[in-house]
Design an enzyme around this catalytic site. Structure first.
Site, PDB file in Angstrom:
ATOM      1  N   GLY A 224       0.808  -1.215   0.000  1.00  0.00           N
ATOM      2  CA  GLY A 224       0.000   0.000   0.000  1.00  0.00           C
ATOM      3  C   GLY A 224       0.841   1.265   0.000  1.00  0.00           C
ATOM      4  N   THR A 225       1.895   1.257   0.799  1.00  0.00           N
ATOM      5  CA  THR A 225       2.720   2.462   0.893  1.00  0.00           C
ATOM      6  C   THR A 225       3.407   2.740  -0.440  1.00  0.00           C
ATOM      7  OG1 THR A 225       3.046   2.139   3.252  1.00  0.00           O
ATOM      8  CG2 THR A 225       4.635   3.536   2.125  1.00  0.00           C
TER       9      THR A 225
ATOM     10  N   GLN B 170      -7.825   0.195   3.133  1.00  0.00           N
ATOM     11  CA  GLN B 170      -8.752  -0.273   4.168  1.00  0.00           C
ATOM     12  C   GLN B 170     -10.100  -0.689   3.584  1.00  0.00           C
ATOM     13  OE1 GLN B 170      -8.375  -1.085   7.251  1.00  0.00           O
ATOM     14  NE2 GLN B 170      -6.241  -0.423   7.355  1.00  0.00           N
TER      15      GLN B 170
ATOM     16  N   SER C 192      -3.585  -3.056  -0.849  1.00  0.00           N
ATOM     17  CA  SER C 192      -2.492  -3.784  -0.215  1.00  0.00           C
ATOM     18  C   SER C 192      -2.891  -5.242  -0.052  1.00  0.00           C
ATOM     19  CB  SER C 192      -2.200  -3.156   1.149  1.00  0.00           C
ATOM     20  OG  SER C 192      -1.431  -4.039   1.917  1.00  0.00           O
ATOM     21  N   GLY C 193      -1.955  -6.152  -0.273  1.00  0.00           N
ATOM     22  CA  GLY C 193      -2.266  -7.579  -0.199  1.00  0.00           C
ATOM     23  C   GLY C 193      -2.636  -8.052   1.200  1.00  0.00           C
ATOM     24  N   HIS C 194      -1.904  -7.557   2.209  1.00  0.00           N
ATOM     25  CA  HIS C 194      -2.054  -8.180   3.524  1.00  0.00           C
ATOM     26  C   HIS C 194      -3.276  -7.707   4.304  1.00  0.00           C
ATOM     27  CE1 HIS C 194      -0.464  -5.042   6.408  1.00  0.00           C
ATOM     28  NE2 HIS C 194      -0.081  -4.529   5.277  1.00  0.00           N
TER      29      HIS C 194
ATOM     30  N   THR D  63      12.416  -6.984 -10.634  1.00  0.00           N
ATOM     31  CA  THR D  63      11.881  -8.319 -10.919  1.00  0.00           C
ATOM     32  C   THR D  63      10.567  -8.514 -10.165  1.00  0.00           C
ATOM     33  OG1 THR D  63      14.089  -9.169 -11.255  1.00  0.00           O
ATOM     34  CG2 THR D  63      12.375 -10.788 -10.753  1.00  0.00           C
TER      35      THR D  63
ATOM     36  N   CYS E 278       1.888   1.201  15.682  1.00  0.00           N
ATOM     37  CA  CYS E 278       3.020   2.081  15.993  1.00  0.00           C
ATOM     38  C   CYS E 278       4.203   1.220  16.387  1.00  0.00           C
ATOM     39  CB  CYS E 278       2.625   3.001  17.133  1.00  0.00           C
ATOM     40  SG  CYS E 278       3.992   3.771  17.941  1.00  0.00           S
TER      41      CYS E 278
END
Lengths: 418, 369
Positions: free
Chosen positions: A72-73, A219, A239-241, A277, A365
């Site tokens: 995501g970042t 989210q 994001s995948g996770h 890659t 955090c």
């Protein structure tokens, strides 16, 4: 050992067995580099193409509009920097508009572009529910658009033609008010309080005014539809996770025709937009995760919503000092967030963990630094040592019994964590 | 009576630092069967002072070490944020002390306000029966129920001096498992258990000062206290210029920059109201009395007037025979006059005066004059 109850799905989610299974062959057996000529490379390349086609179909996009990233970042960075820099080169546009409640991946990137790269940033305020008003976006776009008059109450006439409204060819049209705006980026749903932003409205507005629109859907992806055919976005980050896929992989959608400069160079991968890659196993995993979450979304949403409402109802009934944060109506089905007065969040989270409950205070955090939430601050809600921010985010593993246990422990924890 | 509870039913919070002593303390408690929770405090540090700007008591490496030890021992571990209380009660106290011409001891303030107040209450809030630390000291329960604070078995490592701020309410709820062992034995245990044996800096007195240079720190944080001024003798003769009073300590002889007087001169007094450093001959330095205020007694009550004891006037000082006179005339209940048989050199206001009866630490206060 106490059973562990996980109510922090907004932080991350476990990899689903189906996802793990889909990934496994691509670590050791099918290890090829998709760019290689030989058979191992071909196998990897085919897997990558299949993944890209699957993702594109799930999002209603074209294959070439999908860029696989490391998460995501990176997605937010690539989209914001990539579009803003390309827009500036193309038209000289140097303004970026975003909201005060964005994830730091977006907010800090916009601030970095403003501080170090000569852009000018407009950070839009939100209301007490954390909502960005489309009218504020419109005002901000016009704010510096000297040649165009500010909009009347109704704003400029919409084109009325959905096909045209959906045409990113409007981006770069010097006749339009948004010509000096490089990018608008507003999140789909907030990670701390779960408020769903009016992205359809904001996106339509951006279309009309010729401004590219990116949304951080990290989210939102688990519970909200991501169909870019109906969602008027030019770029979208996943994001995948957060959707039961692996960490370290993300999906970035960039609509064809939207100006985009790669920020990571050094190879022709991802159609020259993201060098390096391709991480085939993780890409396969993220694809499988997106596939499953999309298939199950409609069935899972009402279940999650019922759990969430059970949780919110019980917490508000049992804890007189608890207040629900975020919108009551425009809220993720999976997320309940509170501010509890007279309670220290740190001690409360420790007590919950000791009771076998994984919860969180706002966003994750790493170093134990205690900072008031910028999201709550923007919403005008005081938080800190004397007012605990608590985020409970639900997922596939949670049951009504678990929710009841969490509430019970929460009430006990608040009694002593003052 | 919780001291009679079985370990399995007793919850303890262990203050962990990633170092050998607290790691062994944690391992001992786990081995004895207690329900253990590891906690590390994130303390205030200067920002922008390089080296990651972390307090030395809780650097990133120490955090990782402590977390790994907790994981290895199979106990939960949490980092708690104590920056604000630490800044207020320790760092500001340190700055104010030096600004007032004192030589403050921040470890005493830290133990009084942070470890055995903030952290102890935090442990109680988490439902713990005891707070466990890796301090080198011991406690002993008397038949009366009173808990005595004793020096560590390894007297060279003894830390009872900085624990003299504890009273019965704290001693009842705190355990010091490593005080029963000498340092070599502790190292041996650590090695046996595969715990980190690297001893970090043994003394981290100024953990919040990035470069250990307290003069630079005061220059940055309290420049008003670091102004040059005159060096005078008792008669008022100006002998030179000092570089800022906090740079000096009572009894100091070297580095005064006033040669050629014929006799060695020592720092007698830091007069902060006149920003003046008073120096004199050794015989002027010697004192047979001191007055300690904010005195805490570790036991149930103060000792009787004239009690024969020993006194340490610094952490590293040798205990000296003395007589204690609590609440002398014209002073409050928490003041104690300490009389010595022989003159003492280097009594520094701001440091702790800690009283002993043999191995028993009776308590202590802050040297007022």
């Amino acid at each position: 050992m106490k059973p562990f109850i996980y109510v922090d799905h907004a932080a991350t989610t476990p990899v689903r067995p189906e996802v793990l299974e889909a990934m496994l062959p691509y670590f050791s057996a099918q290890y090829g580099n998709p760019s290689s000529t030989h058979s191992a490379g071909r196998k990897a390349s085919v897997a990558l193409t299949k993944a890209r086609r699957t993702v594109a179909a799930l999002l209603g996009a074209a294959d070439r509009e999908i860029i696989f990233t490391s998460g995501g970042t990176e997605g937010a960075n690539a989209a914001i920097r990539g579009i803003a820099l390309a827009r500036r080169r193309q038209t000289g546009a140097n303004r970026i508009i975003t909201s005060a409640v964005e994830h730091h991946a977006v907010l800090h990137t916009v601030q970095d572009l403003a501080t170090n790269y000569g852009f000018s940033a407009t950070i839009l305020p939100v209301d007490a529910d954390g909502l960005v008003q489309a009218a504020e976006v419109e005002r901000a776009i016009y704010a510096d658009g000297d040649s165009s008059a500010p909009p009347s109450s109704g704003g400029p006439e919409p084109t009325g033609n959905p096909a045209l409204a959906g045409n990113p060819a409007l981006i770069g049209n010097p006749e339009l008010a948004g010509n000096n705006v490089a990018l608008v980026t507003v999140m789909y749903a907030n990670n701390e309080v779960g408020t769903i932003q009016p992205v359809a409205q904001i996106g339509a507005l951006c279309r009309r005014l010729g401004v590219p629109f990116h949304t951080d859907a990290v989210q939102a992806a688990a519970t909200l539809p991501l169909d870019v055919d109906t969602l008027p976005v030019d770029a979208l980050t996943i994001s995948g996770h957060k959707i039961y896929g692996p960490k370290g992989v993300g999906i970035l959608y960039v609509r064809s025709g939207v100006p985009f400069l790669p920020t990571q160079t050094g190879g022709a991968q991802e159609d020259n937009r993201r060098a390096g890659t391709e991480n085939v196993p993780l890409i396969v995993g993220a694809t499988k995760a997106l596939e499953l979450i999309t298939q199950e979304r409609d069935a899972e949403r009402p279940r999650l919503r019922a759990l969430r409402d059970r949780l919110i109802g019980a917490v508000l009934a049992e804890l007189a000092t608890a207040r629900l944060t975020g919108s009551h109506t425009q809220r993720l089905d999976s997320l309940a967030s509170f501010v509890i007065n007279g309670v220290d969040a740190e001690a409360l989270l420790i007590r919950l963990d000791l009771a076998g409950i994984g919860a969180s205070s706002g966003s994750a955090c790493t170093s134990g630094a205690l900072r008031p939430s910028h999201v709550l601050e923007a919403m005008g809600i005081p938080s800190g040592r004397a007012a605990a921010q608590l985020r409970l985010s639900l997922g596939r593993s949670n049951t009504p019994e678990q929710v009841d246990y969490v509430v019970e422990q929460l009430v006990q924890g608040c009694r002593v964590a003052g | 009576m919780k001291h009679l509870k079985a370990p399995e039913e007793t919850t303890v919070v262990i203050a962990m630092s990633g170092g050998v002593d607290s790691s062994v303390a944690a391992a001992l408690m786990v081995e004895r069967g207690y329900q253990c929770i590891g906690i590390m405090m994130r303390l205030w540090a200067e920002t922008g002072a390089g080296e990651g700007s972390m307090n030395k008591c809780c650097s990133v490496e120490s955090m990782a070490d402590a977390r790994q030890v907790a994981d290895q021992l199979g106990i939960p571990f949490y980092l708690i944020n104590v920056e604000q209380p630490f800044k207020q009660n320790v760092v500001d106290f340190f700055i104010e002390g030096y600004s007032a011409g004192l030589t403050p001891n921040p470890c005493l303030a830290c133990n009084r306000h942070i470890r055995f107040d903030y952290l102890l209450n935090y442990a109680r809030k988490l439902g713990a029966d005891y707070l466990v630390t890796g301090h080198h000291a011991r406690t002993r329960r008397l038949d009366t129920g009173e808990i005595q604070l004793l020096k560590a078995v390894d007297e060279r490592k003894d830390q009872s001096y900085v624990l003299s701020v504890m009273g019965q309410a704290e001693l009842r709820d705190v355990l010091f498992p490593v005080g029963d062992f000498t340092k070599p034995v502790i190292r041996q245990m650590a090695a046996q258990w595969g715990l980190p044996i690297a001893s970090k800096h043994d003394s981290m007195d100024l953990c919040f000062i990035a470069d250990d240079d307290y003069r630079r720190f005061l220059q940055d944080w309290a420049s008003h206290a670091m102004q040059p001024g005159p060096i005078v003798d008792r008669a008022g003769n100006v002998l030179g210029e000092h570089a800022g009073l906090p740079s000096y300590t009572i009894g100091q002889r070297k580095g005064l920059g006033i040669g050629g007087v014929g006799v060695p001169l020592f720092v007698l007094e830091l007069d902060s109201t006149r920003n003046t450093l008073v120096v004199g001959r050794k015989e002027e330095l010697g004192r047979t009395q001191l007055l300690a205020h904010h005195v805490n007694w570790t036991g149930d009550a103060a000792v009787a007037a004239g009690f024969a004891a020993q006194c340490k006037i610094r952490y590293r000082a040798q205990p000296v025979d003395c007589r204690l006179y609590p609440a002398p005339p014209d002073a409050d209940e928490t003041t104690v006059a300490v009389h010595f048989a022989e003159p003492l050199y280097g009594i520094s206001p701001g440091q702790g005066a800690v009283f002993y009866d043999g191995d028993v630490c009776l308590g202590g206060g802050i040297i007022a004059r």
